[in-house]
Design a protein around this motif. Structure first.
Motif, short mmCIF file in Angstrom:
data_model
loop_
_atom_site.label_atom_id
_atom_site.label_comp_id
_atom_site.label_asym_id
_atom_site.label_seq_id
_atom_site.Cartn_x
_atom_site.Cartn_y
_atom_site.Cartn_z
N SER A 1 0.86 -1.17 0.00
CA SER A 1 0.00 0.00 0.00
C SER A 1 0.90 1.23 0.00
O SER A 1 1.79 1.35 0.85
CB SER A 1 -0.90 0.01 1.23
N VAL B 1 -0.41 7.74 -3.49
CA VAL B 1 -0.26 8.29 -4.84
C VAL B 1 -0.70 9.75 -4.77
O VAL B 1 -1.83 10.05 -4.38
CB VAL B 1 -1.13 7.51 -5.86
N LYS C 1 -4.44 9.46 -2.93
CA LYS C 1 -5.06 8.28 -2.32
C LYS C 1 -4.00 7.20 -2.09
O LYS C 1 -2.90 7.27 -2.64
CB LYS C 1 -6.18 7.73 -3.19
N ARG D 1 -2.84 3.50 -2.84
CA ARG D 1 -3.02 2.48 -3.87
C ARG D 1 -2.54 1.15 -3.29
O ARG D 1 -1.50 1.09 -2.64
CB ARG D 1 -2.20 2.83 -5.11
N LYS E 1 -1.55 -2.85 -4.13
CA LYS E 1 -1.21 -3.78 -5.20
C LYS E 1 -0.57 -5.02 -4.60
O LYS E 1 -0.17 -5.02 -3.43
CB LYS E 1 -0.30 -3.14 -6.23
#
Length: 101
Positions: free
Chosen positions: A62, A65, A84, A86, A88
């Motif tokens: 996490s 961005v 926010k 992000r 992945k």
């Protein structure tokens, strides 16, 4: 191409059969893991990213961005997006090798 889907319940049953633990115990553990991972990815901020190594070969990342300029492709209008976190997943060689074994 046929798609095989394993649900959470299927995973609980498989782990229960493998370990000899009850399905209720496995479900509680998986629920706990989910809660911890969600709590950790929420900690990411502008100054720090968070990596949670779930098991060898799977890492949840996490990171923040920053706001950026974007464009609406239909109207051509430009606007600034909100900053926010992000999330992945990083897939390691252990899973890649298992998929191609």
């Amino acid at each position: 191409m046929e798609k095989i889907t394993m649900t959470t319940q299927d995973l609980v049953k498989a782990v229960s059969a493998l370990t000899g633990k009850t399905q209720k115990e496995i479900k509680e553990v998986l629920s706990g893991v989910e809660s911890v991972v969600k709590g950790q990815v929420a900690v990411a901020s502008k100054t720090q990213s968070v990596e949670v190594k779930v098991f060898n070969g799977l890492t949840i990342v996490s990171e923040y961005v920053a706001p950026r300029q974007a464009r609406n492709p239909q109207t051509g209008e430009t606007f600034i997006t909100e900053g926010k976190n992000r999330v992945k997943a990083k897939i390691g060689t252990g899973l890649k090798e298992a998929a191609n074994a």
